[in-house]
Scaffold this active site. Structure first.
Site: not given
Length: 577
Positions: A56, A129-130, A453, A479
Site C-alpha cells: 500500500c 494504508c488504513d 482489529e 477490519s
C-alpha cells in the site's frame, strides 16, 4: 502555469526565508540546490507515508515526485518529507496490531511538527494504508493550511481459477485450512497470487473507504481515489494535486473551509452507500474533532441509517476498487446520492468549486452492476449500523452490508474471552458452539492498549463456515475486511468499567441491527452487583513507551479515540502565526 501571485509576507514560510535575519536559514536552502527564486516562492510540504512495509505504501515515493512537478508548475517550491505507517494486514492477529490505531495519532502529530518546524505554507499529503489516510487528513485540518489529499491507489485483484481474489480470501483461507477444507499446498498457491501489485487492499475495507471519504469531504480531487496504484494515470492526478494546492494558497482556501459539518455528513453518506468500513465511525469523529466540530459516532450512525446501500463492493458484495473506478468512481456515487437529495451541494472542494458544481460535470451514470441506481438499492439502509443498549450505553457498530434482514438479529449465550489470542485459539480448536455470542474484551483503545482489529478471528470463523452461525462482540475494532455478525467499538470499553467488563459465560446477549439495539438479559440491579465485585482494569504488559503514553491520553471510542483537546481548545491557528 505560474499565473498565481503570492505575497509571502502573509505566509508561514516568511519566518525562514525573508529578510537579513534569515540569511542562515536561506543558506541551508542554497545547500540543497534551491535558487533565489525558489526560496522566494511559497513552500509546500509534500508528505508521504512511503515505506517498504507493505504494497500500500511502496508506490507513494514515485507519486510524490509527480506532485512536486505540479507544485513547481503552479509557482511553488515543494519540500518532500515522510512519516510512518503501520500496515494492518501485516500487523494483524498479533501484538503488532496494538500499534495500528496509535499510528494514526503519530502520523497526524509528526506531520504537524514537520510543518510547524519548517514553516511550510501548504500541504499535499499522500497516504496508502488504513490509518495513514485519516492521520494525514487530521493533520491538514489541525493545521488549517491549504491542503490537498491524494490516495496512493488500490492494489489490483489477483486471479485464481477464473475468479478475482484479495487478501481477504487469504485470511479466510487460513480458517478453511484449519477446518481441513483446504490443503497447505492450495493455501500456498493462493497467497502467492492474491496481491499482484503495489496498492492498498482492493475491497471496500478501511483504506478504500477513507479514500472515498477524501473525495466526498472535498479534500481530494474528484475521481483521484479511484485509479489503482500501478496505473500511470495516478501520476497525472498527482501533478494536478500539486497544481491545485497552489491555487488554494492563492485563494486562501484552507482545510477547515472544506471540512465542515455538512461535508462530514456528505462523507458519511458515501461510507454508508458503499458498505464501507466500520472504522469510518472512528475516523470521521476524529477528523471533526480537529476542526472543532461536534460529530460523534451517533451522528455518523444516524446518517448510515438514513442512507441506501447501493454500491456492490467486497467484503459484503462482489467488486473491488478497480471495478468502482471503471464504473465512474465516487463522482457517479455522489450523483446518485444527489438524486435522492442526500448531498449538501454547497460544500467547497479543493478544486475551488462546490461539490454540486463538480457533480454537474459528471456525465456517466450508474452501471447497475457495481453502482446500482439509488432508486433500486441493494438495501434501503446503509451498510453499517449503530447499536446501543445496556451492553453498550455509549456506542457499538456493526457492518451489515450483504446480510439479509433475518441475519441481522441474533440472540445467544455469551462465551467470554479476555483477549483476542484466547478467542483465536478457541476458534482454531473449535472450542465454541453454534449459536453463541463470542465476547472479546480488554481490546479497547486504553485497555488493549491500541484497539486491535479482529480480522484473524473473524476470517477464521468465516473460513470454517461459521461466520453466520455465531456472533462476535468486542470493545476493540474489526477490519474493513470483516464479514459476519461482528459488533465492534462497544463502549464504554472494559478498562473503563463498561458493561462488557461485567459479562459472564452464559449471559444471554441479543443483537438487533434492524432496531439498532444490543442488550444483555440482566437487570440493572444485577449489573450493579457485578460492578461492585469488578476488580478493575486488566493489567497490560505496556507499562512504558508509546503505547503506554497512548493509553494515558486516549479518549472514548464514540468520540473518535482522540488524544488531545482539538480545535475547540486551540488559542491560535498555525497559518496566522
Amino acid at each position: 502555469m505560474k499565473n498565481n501571485q503570492f505575497d509571502k509576507s502573509r505566509l508561514p514560510s516568511r519566518h525562514v526565508t525573508e529578510g537579513p535575519a534569515r540569511a542562515p536559514h536561506r543558506s541551508y536552502y542554497y545547500a540543497m540546490g534551491l535558487t533565489e527564486e525558489e526560496i522566494a516562492q511559497p513552500f509546500v510540504g509534500v508528505a508521504t507515508c512511503w515505506n517498504e512495509a507493505a504494497p500500500c505504501n511502496i508506490a507513494l515515493s514515485r507519486q510524490a515526485q509527480a506532485v512536486k512537478l505540479g507544485v513547481k508548475a503552479g509557482g511553488g517550491t515543494p519540500r518532500e518529507f515522510t512519516t510512518i505507517t503501520v500496515t494492518d494486514g501485516i500487523a494483524m492477529g498479533h501484538e503488532g496490531m496494538r500499534s495500528s490505531l496509535a499510528s494514526r495519532e503519530a502520523i497526524a502529530d509528526t506531520v504537524e511538527l514537520t510543518m510547524r518546524g519548517h514553516c511550510y505554507d501548504a500541504i499535499v499529503g499522500l497516504a496508502g494504508c488504513d490509518k495513514s489516510l485519516p492521520g494525514m487528513m487530521m493533520a491538514m485540518i489541525r493545521l488549517n493550511t491549504p491542503s490537498v489529499f491524494i490516495y496512493g491507489g488500490s492494489i489490483l485483484p489477483g486471479r485464481l481459477n477464473g475468479k478475482d481474489v484479495t487478501v481477504q480470501d487469504v485470511f479466510e483461507a487460513v480458517g478453511q485450512n484449519q477446518a481441513g477444507n483446504m490443503s497447505e499446498e492450495e493455501l500456498t498457491i493462493l497467497e502467492r497470487v492474491a496481491c499482484p501489485s503495489a496498492g492498498a487492499c482492493g475491497g471496500q475495507f478501511t483504506a478504500n473507504t477513507m479514500a472515498c471519504v477524501s473525495e466526498a469531504i472535498g479534500l481530494a480531487l474528484p475521481n483521484s481515489a479511484g485509479a489503482p496504484a500501478p496505473y500511470e494515470s495516478r501520476d497525472q492526478y498527482s501533478v494536478a494535486s500539486g497544481e491545485a494546492v497552489m491555487n488554494l494558497i492563492a485563494k486562501n482556501i484552507r482545510a477547515r473551509d472544506i471540512v465542515t459539518l455538512k461535508s462530514l455528513q456528505n462523507a458519511a453518506r458515501v461510507v454508508a452507500c458503499t458498505g464501507g468500513s466500520t472504522n469510518a465511525g472512528l475516523h470521521l469523529p476524529a477528523m471533526a474533532h480537529e476542526a472543532g466540530i461536534d460529530f460523534d459516532l451517533d451522528d455518523v450512525c444516524d446518517i448510515f441509517r438514513e442512507t441506501p446501500y447501493f454500491v456492490d463492493l467486497k467484503p459484503g458484495g462482489q467488486y473491488v476498487a478497480k471495478d468502482l473506478y471503471e464504473a465512474g468512481g465516487v463522482p457517479v456515487v455522489l450523483k446518485e446520492l444527489r438524486k435522492a437529495g442526500l448531498i449538501h451541494e454547497d460544500c467547497m472542494t479543493v478544486t475551488g468549486r462546490s461539490i454540486g458544481e463538480e457533480i454537474d460535470m459528471v456525465e456517466r451514470k450508474a452501471d447497475g452492476k457495481v453502482i446500482y441506481p439509488i432508486g433500486a438499492p441493494l438495501s434501503k439502509t446503509g451498510g453499517v449500523v449503530g447499536l446501543k443498549g445496556n451492553l453498550a450505553p455509549e456506542s457499538a457498530i456493526v457492518k451489515v452490508a450483504g446480510m439479509s434482514e433475518k441475519e441481522q438479529v441474533f440472540s445467544g449465550p455469551a462465551r467470554v474471552f479476555e483477549c483476542e489470542e484466547d478467542a483465536f485459539a478457541a476458534v482454531k480448536a473449535r472450542g465454541y458452539k453454534e449459536g453463541e455470542v463470542l465476547v472479546i474484551r480488554n481490546e479497547g483503545p486504553a485497555g488493549g492498549p491500541g484497539m486491535r482489529e479482529m480480522l484473524a478471528t473473524t476470517a477464521a470463523l468465516s473460513g470454517q463456515g461459521m461466520g453466520k452461525k455465531v456472533a462476535l462482540i468486542t470493545d476493540g475494532r474489526f477490519s474493513g475486511a470483516t464479514r459476519g455478525f461482528c459488533v465492534g467499538h462497544v463502549g464504554p470499553e472494559a478498562a473503563q468499567g463498561g458493561p462488557i467488563a461485567l459479562l459472564q459465560d452464559g449471559d444471554v446477549i441479543t443483537i438487533d441491527a434492524i432496531k439498532g439495539q444490543i442488550s444483555v438479559d440482566l437487570s440493572d440491579a444485577e449489573l450493579a452487583e457485578r460492578r461492585k465485585a469488578w476488580k478493575g482494569p486488566r493489567e497490560t504488559i505496556y507499562a512504558s513507551g508509546a503505547l503506554w503514553k497512548y493509553a494515558q491520553l486516549v479518549g472514548p471510542t464514540n468520540k473518535g479515540a482522540i488524544t488531545h483537546p482539538g480545535a475547540k481548545a486551540e488559542r491560535h491557528v498555525y497559518m496566522d502565526l
